[in-house]
Enzyme design. Structure first.
Site, PDB file in Angstrom:
ATOM      1  CE  LYS A 122     -15.763  20.536  67.448  1.00  0.00           C
ATOM      2  NZ  LYS A 122     -14.488  21.120  66.934  1.00  0.00           N
ATOM      3  CD  GLN A 163     -18.132  27.241  63.934  1.00  0.00           C
ATOM      4  OE1 GLN A 163     -17.377  27.798  63.164  1.00  0.00           O
ATOM      5  NE2 GLN A 163     -18.632  26.045  63.679  1.00  0.00           N
ATOM      6  CE  LYS A 179     -20.900  27.310  60.553  1.00  0.00           C
ATOM      7  NZ  LYS A 179     -19.589  27.080  59.886  1.00  0.00           N
ATOM      8  CE  LYS A 193     -13.415  29.102  61.876  1.00  0.00           C
ATOM      9  NZ  LYS A 193     -14.406  28.212  61.220  1.00  0.00           N
ATOM     10  N   GLY A 199     -10.438  21.925  62.055  1.00  0.00           N
ATOM     11  CA  GLY A 199      -9.834  22.545  60.884  1.00  0.00           C
ATOM     12  C   GLY A 199     -10.688  23.638  60.274  1.00  0.00           C
ATOM     13  CG  ASP A 200     -12.060  27.577  58.599  1.00  0.00           C
ATOM     14  OD1 ASP A 200     -13.278  27.348  58.675  1.00  0.00           O
ATOM     15  OD2 ASP A 200     -11.606  28.528  57.928  1.00  0.00           O
ATOM     16  CB  THR A 229     -17.934  20.683  55.465  1.00  0.00           C
ATOM     17  OG1 THR A 229     -17.322  20.503  56.743  1.00  0.00           O
ATOM     18  CG2 THR A 229     -18.495  22.074  55.354  1.00  0.00           C
ATOM     19  CG  ASN A 243     -12.565  19.266  53.992  1.00  0.00           C
ATOM     20  OD1 ASN A 243     -13.613  19.665  54.496  1.00  0.00           O
ATOM     21  ND2 ASN A 243     -12.203  18.000  54.026  1.00  0.00           N
ATOM     22  CB  SER A 269     -16.678  18.587  64.758  1.00  0.00           C
ATOM     23  OG  SER A 269     -15.650  18.779  63.823  1.00  0.00           O
TER      24      SER A 269
HETATM   25  P1  NDP Z   1      -9.260  24.560  52.408  1.00  0.00           P
HETATM   26  O1  NDP Z   1      -8.061  25.237  52.909  1.00  0.00           O
HETATM   27  O2  NDP Z   1      -9.289  23.082  52.332  1.00  0.00           O
HETATM   28  O3  NDP Z   1      -9.639  25.107  50.966  1.00  0.00           O
HETATM   29  C1  NDP Z   1      -9.893  26.451  50.736  1.00  0.00           C
HETATM   30  C2  NDP Z   1     -10.103  26.652  49.238  1.00  0.00           C
HETATM   31  O4  NDP Z   1     -10.531  27.977  49.007  1.00  0.00           O
HETATM   32  C3  NDP Z   1      -8.826  26.475  48.450  1.00  0.00           C
HETATM   33  O5  NDP Z   1      -9.152  26.022  47.172  1.00  0.00           O
HETATM   34  C4  NDP Z   1      -8.257  27.880  48.419  1.00  0.00           C
HETATM   35  O6  NDP Z   1      -7.391  28.124  47.343  1.00  0.00           O
HETATM   36  C5  NDP Z   1      -9.522  28.689  48.270  1.00  0.00           C
HETATM   37  N1  NDP Z   1      -9.314  29.995  48.911  1.00  0.00           N
HETATM   38  C6  NDP Z   1      -9.004  30.248  50.178  1.00  0.00           C
HETATM   39  N2  NDP Z   1      -8.840  31.551  50.406  1.00  0.00           N
HETATM   40  C7  NDP Z   1      -9.046  32.132  49.233  1.00  0.00           C
HETATM   41  C8  NDP Z   1      -9.033  33.467  48.831  1.00  0.00           C
HETATM   42  N3  NDP Z   1      -8.762  34.480  49.688  1.00  0.00           N
HETATM   43  N4  NDP Z   1      -9.331  33.731  47.544  1.00  0.00           N
HETATM   44  C9  NDP Z   1      -9.617  32.727  46.685  1.00  0.00           C
HETATM   45  N5  NDP Z   1      -9.635  31.418  47.030  1.00  0.00           N
HETATM   46  C10 NDP Z   1      -9.363  31.139  48.285  1.00  0.00           C
HETATM   47  O7  NDP Z   1     -10.468  25.095  53.306  1.00  0.00           O
HETATM   48  P2  NDP Z   1     -11.912  24.481  53.506  1.00  0.00           P
HETATM   49  O8  NDP Z   1     -12.372  23.814  52.265  1.00  0.00           O
HETATM   50  O9  NDP Z   1     -11.914  23.728  54.775  1.00  0.00           O
HETATM   51  O10 NDP Z   1     -12.758  25.818  53.770  1.00  0.00           O
HETATM   52  C11 NDP Z   1     -13.431  26.501  52.716  1.00  0.00           C
HETATM   53  C12 NDP Z   1     -14.521  27.358  53.321  1.00  0.00           C
HETATM   54  O11 NDP Z   1     -15.464  26.536  54.002  1.00  0.00           O
HETATM   55  C13 NDP Z   1     -14.071  28.400  54.335  1.00  0.00           C
HETATM   56  O12 NDP Z   1     -14.909  29.536  54.249  1.00  0.00           O
HETATM   57  C14 NDP Z   1     -14.330  27.698  55.672  1.00  0.00           C
HETATM   58  O13 NDP Z   1     -14.509  28.622  56.710  1.00  0.00           O
HETATM   59  C15 NDP Z   1     -15.620  26.970  55.342  1.00  0.00           C
HETATM   60  N6  NDP Z   1     -15.954  25.826  56.176  1.00  0.00           N
HETATM   61  C16 NDP Z   1     -15.085  24.796  56.350  1.00  0.00           C
HETATM   62  C17 NDP Z   1     -15.471  23.708  57.104  1.00  0.00           C
HETATM   63  C18 NDP Z   1     -14.599  22.508  57.269  1.00  0.00           C
HETATM   64  O14 NDP Z   1     -15.045  21.550  57.886  1.00  0.00           O
HETATM   65  N7  NDP Z   1     -13.398  22.495  56.742  1.00  0.00           N
HETATM   66  C19 NDP Z   1     -16.766  23.663  57.792  1.00  0.00           C
HETATM   67  C20 NDP Z   1     -17.633  24.770  57.481  1.00  0.00           C
HETATM   68  C21 NDP Z   1     -17.211  25.810  56.718  1.00  0.00           C
HETATM   69  P3  NDP Z   1      -5.807  28.021  47.603  1.00  0.00           P
HETATM   70  O15 NDP Z   1      -5.504  26.574  47.806  1.00  0.00           O
HETATM   71  O16 NDP Z   1      -5.186  28.583  46.365  1.00  0.00           O
HETATM   72  O17 NDP Z   1      -5.530  28.853  48.797  1.00  0.00           O
HETATM   73  O1  2IT Z   2     -16.652  26.709  60.003  1.00  0.00           O
HETATM   74  C1  2IT Z   2     -16.795  25.582  60.517  1.00  0.00           C
HETATM   75  O2  2IT Z   2     -17.885  25.163  60.912  1.00  0.00           O
HETATM   76  C2  2IT Z   2     -15.599  24.727  60.616  1.00  0.00           C
HETATM   77  N1  2IT Z   2     -14.524  25.126  60.165  1.00  0.00           N
HETATM   78  C3  2IT Z   2     -15.681  23.390  61.296  1.00  0.00           C
HETATM   79  C4  2IT Z   2     -15.611  23.544  62.780  1.00  0.00           C
HETATM   80  C5  2IT Z   2     -15.521  22.255  63.557  1.00  0.00           C
HETATM   81  O3  2IT Z   2     -15.390  22.379  64.782  1.00  0.00           O
HETATM   82  O4  2IT Z   2     -15.602  21.169  62.992  1.00  0.00           O
END
Ligand code: NDP
Ligand code: 2IT
Length: 444
Positions: free
Chosen positions: A90, A111, A114, A126, A165-166, A209, A240, A376
């Site tokens: 997952k 992961q 986690k 992943k 998603g991520d 998250t 997100n 999830s």
């Molecule tokens: P999104 O794509 O929704 O948002 C990512 C954000 O981070 C955007 O604002 C983006 O800016 C910025 N960003 C991404 N890459 C870079 C970079 N190289 N330098 C600067 N800014 C950057 O992703 P999420 O919010 O889903 O994910 C954010 C983090 O949280 C990641 O590390 C992800 O692995 C982690 N995560 C996500 C989960 C989820 O459920 N979605 C769960 C657990 C962890 P821009 O739009 O300009 O690219």
């Molecule tokens: O980093 C993470 O935990 C995620 N992007 C969410 C993974 C999931 O299966 O919901």
């Protein structure tokens, strides 16, 4: 050389050009050292560290698709099925030009622990692609997702591996991926999470998250005789995780004054306007430069700079390695009380050490951002029983999960004489369960 150091050296030598993977393994190994060294000969004979750092399976594939000009484009697709000791693989899919094997391996490795911390039966995986959804039309994104799934469907299903998603993968991408899976397999099953609410998605998954980051922070503050009300918070990111961390922090009476994207950052001393942020990022898919149109008293700056703003609480929610030692120094100087990672591994090893040594409570991402994958797993349960739970039901389960994670990691740290070291606590508690399950299942 100790067994831990020996395997760490081998992991680094065997996986060159994967610095993020080395970083994640180094952190985990450092934490679990006392557990391993208490019974070193046994674990060495079992090759437990070699097994836990070698993915069970990695699938890499070509993703050809046609852009709006009729030009064929080719991207790399990858899925790392890291560890299935405690449940089906997952973990999310990341679409970003920076994606490579090392990044997906570090994310898959994190992961595993986690998912163990959530207390739910999910293994670690992943995946992703170097495809950049930014600036692409909906049709181009759909063409890419359909091609990606045309290979990936062979390796996943509701009981085997359940992506989500991520970065760069949200509701739109999950919808196209799910549609193609269903079309090819002729099966309507919970093979992806983060689905839309009309086709099997869970209420509160979108928020999970970010909300979870704030729930665990609230529990940490409570444990230390404080609360969220009146606190100033710095958040990075504007995706997100960031959006819903900001929303929940505001609901609990804190004020979030920053956010950022990959081109710049916003300082809004009156508190980030979440409705404006959602419109800019979720509806218009635009840049943060737009924010000033909604909030004339805010500041927009190019580049990075969020951590120079004075705050009580810090939540990096963008990407890996975005908090460096110089940022940690500014946070400490400005009196920051706690940092909870919303992103995966946003803080460098050196910056983490600096923060911990200077009394900042530090919750690592594998604990603080586990709310997303936890919900999830709740989506998977709802899909299996073909029912949908209410928002309140899912949200209260999420809250309980985050509270339990906090106490679980805090207790594990105490058991190993590392009270207050939540990095050690998270790695030890996460590892213990996976270790037990792996040993019980024999050599596999
Ligand atoms: P999104 O794509 O929704 O948002 C990512 C954000 O981070 C955007 O604002 C983006 O800016 C910025 N960003 C991404 N890459 C870079 C970079 N190289 N330098 C600067 N800014 C950057 O992703 P999420 O919010 O889903 O994910 C954010 C983090 O949280 C990641 O590390 C992800 O692995 C982690 N995560 C996500 C989960 C989820 O459920 N979605 C769960 C657990 C962890 P821009 O739009 O300009 O690219
Ligand atoms: O980093 C993470 O935990 C995620 N992007 C969410 C993974 C999931 O299966 O919901």
């Amino acid at each position: 050389m100790s067994y831990v150091d020996d395997v760490l050296a081998k992991v680094i030598a065997k996986n060159p050009s994967e610095p993020e993977f080395h970083q994640a393994v180094t952190e985990v190994f450092d934490s679990i050292r006392p557990l391993i060294e208490a019974n070193e000969e046994f674990y060495k004979k079992e090759a437990i560290l070699e097994r836990i750092t070698e993915p069970e399976r990695m699938i890499k594939f070509r993703v050809p698709w046609v852009d709006d000009k009729g030009q064929v484009q080719v991207n790399m697709g990858i899925r790392v099925q890291f560890n299935s000791a405690i449940g089906p693989y997952k973990g999310g899919l990341r679409f970003h030009p920076s994606v490579n094997q090392g990044i997906i391996k570090f994310l898959g490795f994190e992961q595993v622990f986690k998912n163990s911390l959530t207390g739910l039966p999910i293994g670690g995986g992943k995946g992703g692609s170097d495809f950049d959804p930014k600036g692409k039309s909906d049709r181009e994104v759909m063409a890419f997702c359909q091609s990606f799934m045309t290979e990936l469907y062979k390796h996943i299903n509701a009981d085997r591996d359940v992506p989500a998603g991520d970065i760069g993968v949200g509701g739109r991408e999950i919808g196209y991926l799910f549609g193609q899976y269903k079309r090819i397999t002729n099966k309507y099953e919970g093979v992806l999470t983060g689905k839309g609410l009309t086709y099997g998605g869970s209420l509160a998954r979108t928020e999970a998250t970010g909300y979870g980051v704030i729930y665990i922070l609230e529990e940490l503050l409570k444990d230390h005789g404080m609360d969220m009300a009146g606190k100033t918070v710095c958040v990075s990111g504007a995706g997100n995780v960031a959006i819903y961390a900001i929303e929940k922090a505001h609901q609990l009476g804190a004020k979030v004054v920053t956010c950022s994207d990959s081109t710049g950052w916003v300082y809004d001393p009156e508190g980030i306007d979440v409705a404006a942020l959602k419109e800019i990022k979720e509806v218009k898919r635009a840049r943060l430069t737009e924010y000033k149109k909604y909030r004339p008293n805010s500041e927009y700056h190019e580049g990075r700079g969020v951590w120079q703003i004075k705050c009580d609480l810090a939540c990096p929610c963008a990407t890996q390695n975005e908090v460096f030692t110089e940022d940690a120094k500014m946070l400490v100087e400005n009196g920051c009380i706690a940092l909870a990672e919303g992103a995966n591994m946003p803080t460098t090893l050196e910056a983490t050490k600096y923060l911990q040594e200077h009394g900042v409570h530090f919750i690592p991402g594998k604990a603080s951002n586990a709310g997303g994958v936890a919900v999830s797993a709740l989506e998977m349960s709802q899909n299996s029983e073909r029912l949908s739970w209410t928002f309140e039901d899912v949200d209260s389960r999420l809250q309980n999960i985050m509270i339990n994670i906090y106490h679980n990691i805090s207790d594990a740290a105490k058991r190993y004489d590392k009270e207050g070291d939540y990095v050690a606590g998270a790695n030890l508690a996460g590892f213990e369960k996976v270790l037990d399950a792996m040993l019980a299942q024999g050599i596999c």
